[in-house]
Write a protein that holds these residues in place. Sequence first.
Motif, PDB file in Angstrom:
ATOM      1  N   UNK A   6      24.158  31.036  29.453  1.00 27.11           N
ATOM      2  CA  UNK A   6      23.650  31.926  28.400  1.00 27.11           C
ATOM      3  C   UNK A   6      24.654  32.081  27.268  1.00 27.11           C
ATOM      4  N   UNK A   7      25.931  32.178  27.594  1.00 26.38           N
ATOM      5  CA  UNK A   7      26.971  32.338  26.573  1.00 26.38           C
ATOM      6  C   UNK A   7      27.449  31.011  25.998  1.00 26.38           C
ATOM      7  N   UNK A   8      26.874  29.903  26.454  1.00 24.17           N
ATOM      8  CA  UNK A   8      27.266  28.597  25.939  1.00 24.17           C
ATOM      9  C   UNK A   8      28.669  28.187  26.327  1.00 24.17           C
ATOM     10  N   UNK A   9      29.169  28.695  27.450  1.00 23.93           N
ATOM     11  CA  UNK A   9      30.527  28.377  27.885  1.00 23.93           C
ATOM     12  C   UNK A   9      30.605  27.093  28.693  1.00 23.93           C
ATOM     13  N   UNK A  69      42.712  41.833  38.330  1.00 27.08           N
ATOM     14  CA  UNK A  69      43.387  41.000  37.333  1.00 27.08           C
ATOM     15  C   UNK A  69      42.488  39.853  36.880  1.00 27.08           C
ATOM     16  N   UNK A  70      41.800  39.217  37.812  1.00 22.78           N
ATOM     17  CA  UNK A  70      40.896  38.112  37.458  1.00 22.78           C
ATOM     18  C   UNK A  70      39.762  38.601  36.565  1.00 22.78           C
ATOM     19  N   UNK A  71      39.224  39.792  36.861  1.00 19.78           N
ATOM     20  CA  UNK A  71      38.150  40.330  36.039  1.00 19.78           C
ATOM     21  C   UNK A  71      38.641  40.692  34.641  1.00 19.78           C
ATOM     22  N   UNK A  72      39.867  41.160  34.525  1.00 19.45           N
ATOM     23  CA  UNK A  72      40.434  41.450  33.202  1.00 19.45           C
ATOM     24  C   UNK A  72      40.517  40.166  32.377  1.00 19.45           C
ATOM     25  N   UNK A  73      40.956  39.074  33.013  1.00 20.34           N
ATOM     26  CA  UNK A  73      41.006  37.781  32.323  1.00 20.34           C
ATOM     27  C   UNK A  73      39.608  37.383  31.853  1.00 20.34           C
ATOM     28  N   UNK A  74      38.619  37.548  32.716  1.00 24.66           N
ATOM     29  CA  UNK A  74      37.250  37.162  32.376  1.00 24.66           C
ATOM     30  C   UNK A  74      36.664  38.009  31.247  1.00 24.66           C
ATOM     31  N   UNK A  75      37.050  39.284  31.179  1.00 25.15           N
ATOM     32  CA  UNK A  75      36.513  40.166  30.149  1.00 25.15           C
ATOM     33  C   UNK A  75      37.258  40.035  28.825  1.00 25.15           C
ATOM     34  N   UNK A  76      38.582  39.988  28.877  1.00 26.05           N
ATOM     35  CA  UNK A  76      39.378  39.944  27.636  1.00 26.05           C
ATOM     36  C   UNK A  76      39.174  38.620  26.908  1.00 26.05           C
ATOM     37  N   UNK A  77      39.129  37.517  27.662  1.00 21.80           N
ATOM     38  CA  UNK A  77      38.948  36.191  27.054  1.00 21.80           C
ATOM     39  C   UNK A  77      37.576  35.633  27.428  1.00 21.80           C
ATOM     40  N   UNK A  78      36.547  36.437  27.231  1.00 16.69           N
ATOM     41  CA  UNK A  78      35.224  36.065  27.729  1.00 16.69           C
ATOM     42  C   UNK A  78      34.576  34.923  26.956  1.00 16.69           C
ATOM     43  N   UNK A  79      35.108  34.547  25.799  1.00 15.21           N
ATOM     44  CA  UNK A  79      34.526  33.412  25.069  1.00 15.21           C
ATOM     45  C   UNK A  79      35.321  32.129  25.307  1.00 15.21           C
ATOM     46  N   UNK A 131      18.315  42.863  28.368  1.00  8.90           N
ATOM     47  CA  UNK A 131      18.317  43.967  27.408  1.00  8.90           C
ATOM     48  C   UNK A 131      19.714  44.268  26.862  1.00  8.90           C
ATOM     49  N   UNK A 132      20.738  44.155  27.688  1.00  5.88           N
ATOM     50  CA  UNK A 132      22.111  44.461  27.264  1.00  5.88           C
ATOM     51  C   UNK A 132      22.854  43.204  26.828  1.00  5.88           C
ATOM     52  N   UNK A 133      22.599  42.098  27.512  1.00 10.41           N
ATOM     53  CA  UNK A 133      23.314  40.862  27.225  1.00 10.41           C
ATOM     54  C   UNK A 133      24.042  40.363  28.447  1.00 10.41           C
ATOM     55  N   UNK A 134      24.464  39.102  28.391  1.00  7.89           N
ATOM     56  CA  UNK A 134      25.100  38.471  29.551  1.00  7.89           C
ATOM     57  C   UNK A 134      26.384  39.170  29.961  1.00  7.89           C
ATOM     58  N   UNK A 135      27.085  39.809  29.004  1.00  7.00           N
ATOM     59  CA  UNK A 135      28.357  40.447  29.317  1.00  7.00           C
ATOM     60  C   UNK A 135      28.201  41.564  30.346  1.00  7.00           C
ATOM     61  N   UNK A 136      26.974  42.076  30.510  1.00  8.54           N
ATOM     62  CA  UNK A 136      26.753  43.137  31.490  1.00  8.54           C
ATOM     63  C   UNK A 136      27.086  42.648  32.896  1.00  8.54           C
ATOM     64  N   UNK A 137      26.994  41.338  33.125  1.00 11.43           N
ATOM     65  CA  UNK A 137      27.354  40.776  34.434  1.00 11.43           C
ATOM     66  C   UNK A 137      28.783  41.119  34.792  1.00 11.43           C
ATOM     67  N   UNK A 138      29.709  40.794  33.894  1.00 15.58           N
ATOM     68  CA  UNK A 138      31.121  41.040  34.164  1.00 15.58           C
ATOM     69  C   UNK A 138      31.452  42.532  34.161  1.00 15.58           C
ATOM     70  N   UNK A 139      30.789  43.284  33.288  1.00 14.30           N
ATOM     71  CA  UNK A 139      31.060  44.725  33.227  1.00 14.30           C
ATOM     72  C   UNK A 139      30.683  45.419  34.530  1.00 14.30           C
ATOM     73  N   UNK A 140      29.507  45.096  35.065  1.00 16.90           N
ATOM     74  CA  UNK A 140      29.066  45.737  36.301  1.00 16.90           C
ATOM     75  C   UNK A 140      29.947  45.323  37.469  1.00 16.90           C
ATOM     76  N   UNK A 141      30.299  44.045  37.544  1.00 12.86           N
ATOM     77  CA  UNK A 141      31.166  43.589  38.636  1.00 12.86           C
ATOM     78  C   UNK A 141      32.543  44.240  38.524  1.00 12.86           C
ATOM     79  N   UNK A 142      33.066  44.356  37.300  1.00 11.03           N
ATOM     80  CA  UNK A 142      34.376  44.982  37.099  1.00 11.03           C
ATOM     81  C   UNK A 142      34.341  46.451  37.510  1.00 11.03           C
ATOM     82  N   UNK A 143      33.309  47.168  37.082  1.00 16.57           N
ATOM     83  CA  UNK A 143      33.183  48.586  37.450  1.00 16.57           C
ATOM     84  C   UNK A 143      33.032  48.734  38.964  1.00 16.57           C
TER      85      UNK A 143
END
Length: 390
Positions: A228-231, A277-287, A349-361
């Motif tokens: 979805x994010x074209x990564x 730490x891994x989730x921080x890497x995934x969120x901060x450099x998510x593109x 509705x929120x976007x693909x980033x909600x995946x990482x946000x929910x897992x991180x929380x």
Amino acid sequence: MMNRKVIAYFFAFMALGMASAALGPTLPGLAEQTSTQLSSISFLFATRSLGFLTGAILAGRIYDRLPGHAILTGMLLMMGVALALVPFTSQLWLLTLLMLLAGVVESGIDVGGNTLLVWCFGEKVGPYMNSLHFFFGLGAFLSPIIIAQTMLATEGGIRLAYWVLAMMVLPAVLLFNRFPSPPIRARDTAVHGQHANRTLIVLVAAFMFLYVGAEVSYGGWIYTYAITLGLSTETAAAYLTSFFWGALTLGRLISIPLTAQLHPKTMLGGALAGCVLSMIVLLVWRISPAALWAGTIGLGLSMSVIFPTTLAWAEHTLSLSGQMTSYFFVGASLGAMTIPWLIGQLFESVGAVVTMLIIFITLLVAVLVFSLLIWQARLHQEAKAARLIT
């Protein structure tokens, strides 16, 4: 005898991993077999999860009352029969019943193997527990390969694939019949009317809910997230998913000698830190595709020890019965059903980033629950020590 008995548990969990991973790769073939659309037959995943949850609720009571190896043998044979019957089932409702049965018996094997291994080794169960779950991962890794090779050999048919998987229960069945079951363990007598034990059990179940929910969510949604994010391309996203599960399995192999040296609490603390730490890497450099791969592999390695080490830590703190272990698996089952579903409700509705946000929380809340566990366990141990002195 003990070493050969352990091999029986390993064979059982490798067969369990193979059976658990079989549905996904054969889903198109099952849809064709039942003349059903993929959108309709995909609910078999939910049916199997419901069966697993039901089995988790019931299994502990059974293992607390009957010889464990006899129950495991029966569950393994039922799983083998269910797998062998799948290629003959052309009606969707019959296939649904088979998958419901498969979920129940797979849960019974899972709860039973973990419980009986704890009863065999007590507080020294750590290395054996990680080895047990490594063999589950090995089975899950081998299952798609076996399916692919047998489908190629039979020009796309799934019959031989399911028959081969059904036969994989036999080594464990033969070995279990040669050895006596571990003595049934009575429930631990807790301090102050079992209040401390009940609190710990609820906290461990809550921790399992959060951890398994995060693990299943990442493994289930990382493919769609990356696309979805074209990564990544579709092929690369498939490899990315495989690398996550592969890192999780490899981490369990690497951790086996570590669990013999480190306290389960230390292992869990380090693993949770690695997850965050891994989730921080995934969120901060998510593109960044490179960060996606690094974070995925890091998360898989970090998560690898959490489930088996949590069971080892629970045994270190409590004297686990089958029913206690069942409560933990109920929590895990509910997490696997709930958190991925929540991501699915918000993904568009929120976007693909909600995946990482929910897992991180989810993982941050798991860290909080783990802190409460450590605190409550200390109170429990102090109360037990005071009781011994008096």
